[in-house]
Design a protein around this motif. Structure first.
Motif, PDB file in Angstrom:
ATOM      1  N   PHE A  17       4.165  -3.991   3.054  1.00 33.66           N
ATOM      2  CA  PHE A  17       3.620  -4.812   1.970  1.00 33.66           C
ATOM      3  C   PHE A  17       3.944  -6.291   2.147  1.00 33.66           C
ATOM      4  N   THR A  20       1.671  -7.566   4.985  1.00 34.62           N
ATOM      5  CA  THR A  20       0.282  -7.609   4.535  1.00 34.62           C
ATOM      6  C   THR A  20       0.052  -8.776   3.586  1.00 34.62           C
ATOM      7  N   GLY A  21       0.979  -8.994   2.666  1.00 38.89           N
ATOM      8  CA  GLY A  21       0.852 -10.115   1.736  1.00 38.89           C
ATOM      9  C   GLY A  21       0.874 -11.457   2.451  1.00 38.89           C
ATOM     10  N   LYS A  24      -2.392 -11.994   4.231  1.00 35.99           N
ATOM     11  CA  LYS A  24      -3.452 -12.339   3.280  1.00 35.99           C
ATOM     12  C   LYS A  24      -3.409 -13.810   2.915  1.00 35.99           C
ATOM     13  N   VAL A  49      -2.696 -10.729  -5.499  1.00 37.69           N
ATOM     14  CA  VAL A  49      -2.376  -9.491  -4.779  1.00 37.69           C
ATOM     15  C   VAL A  49      -1.350  -9.769  -3.679  1.00 37.69           C
ATOM     16  N   GLU A  53       2.399  -8.186  -3.470  1.00 36.00           N
ATOM     17  CA  GLU A  53       2.827  -7.407  -2.302  1.00 36.00           C
ATOM     18  C   GLU A  53       4.110  -7.971  -1.696  1.00 36.00           C
ATOM     19  N   CYS A  56       7.115  -7.493  -4.461  1.00 35.36           N
ATOM     20  CA  CYS A  56       7.522  -6.091  -4.640  1.00 35.36           C
ATOM     21  C   CYS A  56       8.072  -5.503  -3.349  1.00 35.36           C
ATOM     22  N   GLY A  57       7.505  -5.885  -2.205  1.00 36.35           N
ATOM     23  CA  GLY A  57       8.049  -5.430  -0.922  1.00 36.35           C
ATOM     24  C   GLY A  57       9.478  -5.903  -0.730  1.00 36.35           C
ATOM     25  N   THR A  70       7.476  -0.381  -7.450  1.00 44.92           N
ATOM     26  CA  THR A  70       6.482   0.533  -6.879  1.00 44.92           C
ATOM     27  C   THR A  70       5.220   0.614  -7.738  1.00 44.92           C
ATOM     28  N   LEU A  73       2.429  -1.833  -6.838  1.00 41.38           N
ATOM     29  CA  LEU A  73       1.943  -1.507  -5.498  1.00 41.38           C
ATOM     30  C   LEU A  73       1.086  -0.241  -5.514  1.00 41.38           C
ATOM     31  N   ILE A  76      -2.212  -1.382  -6.695  1.00 37.24           N
ATOM     32  CA  ILE A  76      -2.936  -2.059  -5.617  1.00 37.24           C
ATOM     33  C   ILE A  76      -3.533  -1.034  -4.657  1.00 37.24           C
ATOM     34  N   ASP A 104      -3.764   3.384   3.705  1.00 37.04           N
ATOM     35  CA  ASP A 104      -3.723   3.297   2.246  1.00 37.04           C
ATOM     36  C   ASP A 104      -3.199   4.608   1.644  1.00 37.04           C
TER      37      ASP A 104
END
Length: 127
Positions: A17, A20-21, A24, A49, A53, A56-57, A70, A73, A76, A104
């Motif tokens: 996460f 990925t964040g 993005k 988003v 990510e 929270c990650g 969690t 997420l 999401i 996913d």
């Protein structure tokens, strides 16, 4: 042994996460992807988003508010499956959907597992 396994789950989930964040936010192609999804305010949605990510990650890796981290997420992941992946099923069929949604679905399952078992494995109390 179980605590070590949960720690690896946390590290993997947090890494996926957070990376990925960050991507993005840094890769311009993601704006085009969000534009093509027909979401309202795609630039703001992308930023929101990505920040969720990353935050929270990081919380999951740090063992702080794991259960609470969690939940967004999971939302999401559900959104990603419904908005971005389900149309693949409708247009291209089940095999393309299964292939495109594999990460996913795995992350969704990992998040559910972490949410359900975070207190059992010694993750810092976050009540």
């Amino acid at each position: 042994m179980q605590l070590q396994l949960l720690n690896w789950f946390r590290y993997v989930i947090g890494y996926v996460f957070m990376s990925t964040g960050i991507v993005k936010l840094l890769v311009p192609n993601f704006k085009d992807i969000f534009l093509s999804l027909g979401l309202p305010f795609p630039s703001a949605t992308l930023f929101l988003v990505a920040m969720i990510e990353i935050t929270c990650g990081a919380l999951i890796i740090a063992r702080v508010y794991v259960k609470q981290a969690t939940v967004p997420l999971i939302a999401i992941m559900i959104g990603a499956l419904c908005i971005a992946k389900f149309p693949i099923f409708l247009k291209e069929g089940i095999l393309s959907f299964v292939f495109e949604s594999r990460l996913d679905i795995v992350m969704f399952i990992f998040l559910i597992f972490l949410w359900r078992h975070s207190n059992e494995f010694g993750v810092a109390s976050d009540k």
